[in-house]
Design an enzyme around this catalytic site. Structure first.
Site, PDB file in Angstrom:
ATOM      1  N   CYS A   1       0.808  -1.217   0.000  1.00  0.00           N
ATOM      2  CA  CYS A   1       0.000   0.000   0.000  1.00  0.00           C
ATOM      3  C   CYS A   1       0.848   1.277   0.000  1.00  0.00           C
ATOM      4  O   CYS A   1       1.917   1.326   0.587  1.00  0.00           O
ATOM      5  CB  CYS A   1      -0.869   0.045   1.239  1.00  0.00           C
TER       6      CYS A   1
ATOM      7  N   ARG B   1       5.675  -0.537  -5.720  1.00  0.00           N
ATOM      8  CA  ARG B   1       5.567  -1.298  -4.477  1.00  0.00           C
ATOM      9  C   ARG B   1       4.603  -2.464  -4.599  1.00  0.00           C
ATOM     10  O   ARG B   1       4.583  -3.341  -3.744  1.00  0.00           O
ATOM     11  CB  ARG B   1       5.060  -0.380  -3.356  1.00  0.00           C
TER      12      ARG B   1
ATOM     13  N   TRP C   1      -2.857  -2.939  -1.418  1.00  0.00           N
ATOM     14  CA  TRP C   1      -2.464  -4.332  -1.611  1.00  0.00           C
ATOM     15  C   TRP C   1      -3.303  -5.117  -0.606  1.00  0.00           C
ATOM     16  O   TRP C   1      -3.152  -4.948   0.606  1.00  0.00           O
ATOM     17  CB  TRP C   1      -0.972  -4.479  -1.332  1.00  0.00           C
TER      18      TRP C   1
ATOM     19  N   ASN D   1      -2.337   2.277   5.575  1.00  0.00           N
ATOM     20  CA  ASN D   1      -1.402   1.169   5.309  1.00  0.00           C
ATOM     21  C   ASN D   1      -1.227   0.430   6.620  1.00  0.00           C
ATOM     22  O   ASN D   1      -1.102   1.077   7.660  1.00  0.00           O
ATOM     23  CB  ASN D   1      -0.016   1.678   4.929  1.00  0.00           C
ATOM     24  N   GLY D   2      -1.138  -0.878   6.555  1.00  0.00           N
ATOM     25  CA  GLY D   2      -0.901  -1.640   7.778  1.00  0.00           C
ATOM     26  C   GLY D   2      -2.045  -2.575   8.070  1.00  0.00           C
ATOM     27  O   GLY D   2      -2.915  -2.806   7.211  1.00  0.00           O
TER      28      GLY D   2
ATOM     29  N   GLU E   1      17.950 -19.104  -3.361  1.00  0.00           N
ATOM     30  CA  GLU E   1      17.554 -17.877  -4.048  1.00  0.00           C
ATOM     31  C   GLU E   1      17.075 -18.193  -5.473  1.00  0.00           C
ATOM     32  O   GLU E   1      16.095 -17.614  -5.952  1.00  0.00           O
ATOM     33  CB  GLU E   1      18.738 -16.896  -4.045  1.00  0.00           C
TER      34      GLU E   1
ATOM     35  N   LYS F   1      13.390 -17.293  -6.866  1.00  0.00           N
ATOM     36  CA  LYS F   1      13.169 -16.485  -8.083  1.00  0.00           C
ATOM     37  C   LYS F   1      12.228 -17.223  -9.024  1.00  0.00           C
ATOM     38  O   LYS F   1      11.298 -16.639  -9.565  1.00  0.00           O
ATOM     39  CB  LYS F   1      14.485 -16.212  -8.837  1.00  0.00           C
TER      40      LYS F   1
ATOM     41  N   GLU G   1       8.562 -17.328  -7.612  1.00  0.00           N
ATOM     42  CA  GLU G   1       7.794 -16.082  -7.488  1.00  0.00           C
ATOM     43  C   GLU G   1       7.409 -15.467  -8.825  1.00  0.00           C
ATOM     44  O   GLU G   1       6.363 -14.827  -8.909  1.00  0.00           O
ATOM     45  CB  GLU G   1       8.461 -15.078  -6.551  1.00  0.00           C
TER      46      GLU G   1
ATOM     47  N   HIS H   1      18.221 -37.848   2.021  1.00  0.00           N
ATOM     48  CA  HIS H   1      17.475 -37.930   3.278  1.00  0.00           C
ATOM     49  C   HIS H   1      15.992 -37.629   3.075  1.00  0.00           C
ATOM     50  O   HIS H   1      15.281 -37.357   4.023  1.00  0.00           O
ATOM     51  CB  HIS H   1      18.089 -36.991   4.319  1.00  0.00           C
TER      52      HIS H   1
ATOM     53  N   LYS I   1       6.318  -5.143  -3.659  1.00  0.00           N
ATOM     54  CA  LYS I   1       7.750  -4.855  -3.604  1.00  0.00           C
ATOM     55  C   LYS I   1       8.224  -4.583  -2.187  1.00  0.00           C
ATOM     56  O   LYS I   1       9.236  -5.093  -1.763  1.00  0.00           O
ATOM     57  CB  LYS I   1       8.044  -3.638  -4.509  1.00  0.00           C
TER      58      LYS I   1
HETATM   59  C1  F6R Z   1      12.113 -11.723  -3.454  1.00  0.00           C
HETATM   60  C2  F6R Z   1      12.061 -10.489  -2.691  1.00  0.00           C
HETATM   61  C3  F6R Z   1      11.636 -10.567  -1.284  1.00  0.00           C
HETATM   62  C4  F6R Z   1      12.373  -9.523  -0.422  1.00  0.00           C
HETATM   63  C5  F6R Z   1      11.806  -9.501   0.996  1.00  0.00           C
HETATM   64  C6  F6R Z   1      12.567  -8.556   1.890  1.00  0.00           C
HETATM   65  O1  F6R Z   1      12.536 -11.509  -4.757  1.00  0.00           O
HETATM   66  O2  F6R Z   1      12.318  -9.429  -3.200  1.00  0.00           O
HETATM   67  O3  F6R Z   1      11.795 -11.846  -0.752  1.00  0.00           O
HETATM   68  O4  F6R Z   1      13.726  -9.839  -0.418  1.00  0.00           O
HETATM   69  O5  F6R Z   1      10.469  -9.123   0.957  1.00  0.00           O
HETATM   70  O6  F6R Z   1      12.525  -7.258   1.391  1.00  0.00           O
HETATM   71  P1  F6R Z   1      13.582  -6.176   1.847  1.00  0.00           P
HETATM   72  O7  F6R Z   1      14.919  -6.618   1.346  1.00  0.00           O
HETATM   73  O8  F6R Z   1      13.129  -4.896   1.215  1.00  0.00           O
HETATM   74  O9  F6R Z   1      13.551  -6.126   3.335  1.00  0.00           O
END
Ligand code: F6R
Length: 605
Positions: A2, A27, A74, A99-100, A478, A482, A485, A501, A600
């Protein structure tokens, strides 16, 4: 996640509110809206589409006004539908955005319903609008100060009232909110970027603050109602509206920006020294006996990689904790630990809460690795290293991750140096390798055409396994994150030795097994793990260092990276995994930069 924009001015603020929302789009959101004070009444427009759609609605309706608020939502409580989009109104008198998450919204809803309020949405936000209305005394600032005392949870709110046309009130607790100070006009936003071009005079509100914005003045009180002086800073916010150039998506652009981002993150680093992390770093680094890393998602994986580096180079024990777990866990506090938060945005609610939790347990040696110099994380930690990745627009983090790794490697070296564990020769060798990183990453980026061919095959799969060992295990994690997501393919990562295991049961001819294969001390062990996969008919897709002597054969597909890059190898090995996820998602036709359900900047719990 948001975003809020609010304004009180002597000119039409509609373009400022809409421009602000556009700048907050990165965001992530699923609906948006704007409310204005027009001819003594509240007017609003809301959309479940993009801000551009809201803009045409507003234009068509000819909406303009001097006082107003706007929001990108959001969804948390209630589906992404027009009636749940903010701003919410109460009795055509109060307009509010939020927001929140309000945790006691059920209880307040019951109380307000009993008092005759009719709810139009399923949101927790509408509860606050009715609460403010029910407590309204004729003075909105005073009312909001009282109303927020009834809220449990996290909020940043902006609110205005039909009966006070030149006033917007804001409040924050657990979610970011800033004030933009203008001449004869004042603004609110969840992020300074939203006000770029309107004002660069920014106040970062603190937890519990309530602010009264009028045309010629602003007034802030803290959580106990006392007048609060807050510094006005000049902030040159980036607009984030970076051109895509030759790229199809921001994620692709950001993957290719990594050589530059890493170079920028290392700019000015001519020697390893604790002062890179702040003036007080030497004294803090000298006295700590362990490191506790707190982060979420991709940033957490950067932390796991750093554990391998710090323990190997500086010989200091490291714990890495997922922030949302740590904040509620009964852990054993160690006041002599260095608490390191890692965050791209610096506003992630769980990481901020974990930091607060650590501090509340007397763990006061705090350092953040963060990409946003003005963020709450940087403001709340004693030490900081700002990564210079530049604005990251794609929801899936790429260049933020590799720049975090770069900063964390420097941290490992600095901690080692303070403990007398880094010789001058070692320092020089590590610095040389770091300076060469941009060129090394550029060489890996050249593998894109080969990766595109693999992505075609991956796009037809529904599951994938990722394997790595040692400091490349977090890189496998990671890579799997990727892929899931942005392509929505179910992917899991395991340390390769763990396969037998349990997860080996999943391996069939249908299961692609991506293997991160650097030519390090574990390569022979990894080769045995690869045999275990082949023996069950699994298809291996191996990213191998040129000198690792792994060749393609039946069921073994190999893409060769340059020669092994020593301790910094994780920074190179993650790049092809980012490209694999990107091209697989592209082949599946997903919304790469804005994957479903994700935002984001995760500013709610
Ligand atoms: C995945 C991604 C998220 C962020 C996570 C933490 O691609 O971007 O997993 O890494 O939400 O966000 P920050 O780094 O902004 O605290």
């Amino acid at each position: 996640m948001c975003g809020i924009v609010g304004a009180v001015a002597q000119r039409n603020i509609t373009p400022i509110l809409l421009q602000g929302l556009k700048r907050l789009e990165y965001r992530g959101y699923d609906s948006c809206g704007v409310a204005l004070h027009v001819d003594g009444a509240l007017t609003r427009s809301r959309s479940t589409s993009r801000v551009a759609d809201l803009e045409s609605q507003v234009e068509k309706a000819g909406l303009s006004g001097f006082t107003g608020i706007a929001h990108t939502r959001w969804a948390t409580h209630g589906a992404p539908a027009s009636h749940n989009a903010h701003p919410h109104f109460s009795r055509e008198r109060i307009a509010l955005v939020h927001n929140g998450i309000i945790e006691n919204h059920d209880e307040l809803r019951a109380e307000l319903s009993a008092a005759g309020y009719v709810f139009e949405s399923q949101t927790d936000t509408e509860v606050i609008a009715h609460l403010v209305d029910s407590m309204y005394t004729g003075d909105l600032f005073e009312t909001v100060q009282q109303a927020v005392k009834r809220l449990h949870g996290a909020y940043a709110i902006a609110v205005f009232c039909r009966d006070e046309p030149h006033r917007v009130v804001g409040a924050r607790q657990g979610s970011p909110l800033i004030v933009g100070v203008g001449k004869g006009e004042n603004f609110l936003a969840s992020d300074a970027m939203a006000l770029a071009g309107t004002t660069d005079q920014i106040i970062y509100l603190e937890e519990g603050d309530v602010v009264d914005l009028q045309l010629q003045r602003y007034w802030i009180v803290d959580g106990s109602g006392r007048p609060a002086e807050r510094e006005v800073r000049t902030v040159h916010a980036h607009t984030g509206a970076a051109e895509l150039g030759p790229y199809r998506h921001y994620m692709q652009k950001e993957i290719f920006e990594q050589p530059r981002a890493i170079a920028d993150t290392l700019e000015g680093v001519t020697a390893v020294m604790p002062e890179l992390f702040g003036d007080k770093a030497y004294n803090i680094f000298k006295k700590i006996d362990s490191v506790l890393i707190l982060a979420c998602g991709t940033s957490f994986y950067a932390g796991v990689t750093a554990k391998y580096w710090i323990e190997a180079i500086a010989k200091i024990p490291v714990n890495v904790e997922i922030a949302s777990e740590y904040r509620y866990r009964e852990s054993v506090p160690n006041p002599n630990a260095l608490v390191v938060t890692i965050s791209q945005s610096g506003e992630t609610a769980d990481t901020l809460a974990a930091l607060k939790h650590a501090r509340s347990q007397d763990m006061l040696n705090t350092l953040t690795i963060c990409n946003v110099a003005t963020s709450a994380m940087v403001r709340e930690c004693k030490l900081a290293y700002i990564t210079h990745a530049g604005v990251e627009v794609g929801v899936a983090s790429t260049k933020a991750f590799t720049t975090q790794l770069t900063a964390l490697f420097l941290l490992a070296l600095s901690l080692a140096q303070v403990r007398g564990r880094l010789s001058e020769e070692e320092e020089a060798a590590h610095l040389k390798a770091m300076r060469h990183l941009p060129a090394a990453v550029t060489a890996v980026l050249a593998l894109e055409p080969q990766i595109i061919a693999w992505a075609e095959e991956f796009s037809r799969k529904e599951n994938a396994l990722f394997l790595g060992r040692g400091m490349h295990y977090p890189i496998a994690l990671e890579g799997a994150l990727k892929l899931k997501e942005i392509s929505y393919i179910h992917a899991e990562a395991y340390p390769a030795g763990e396969l037998k295991h349990g997860p080996l049961a999943l391996v069939t001819q249908e299961m692609p097994v991506v293997t991160v294969a650097p030519n390090d001390a574990l390569i022979e062990k990894l080769k045995s793990n690869m045999q275990e996969v082949r023996a069950r008919g699994g298809q291996l897709y191996v990213f191998a260092d040129a000198d690792s002597r792994i060749s393609s054969s039946e069921g073994v597909h190999v893409i060769r990276l340059p020669e092994h890059y020593g301790m910094l190898s994780p920074i190179l090995h993650v790049v092809p995994l980012q490209m694999l996820a990107y091209h697989t998602a592209l082949a599946r036709g997903t919304d790469v930069d804005k994957p479903r359900n994700l935002a984001k900047s995760v500013t709610v719990e």
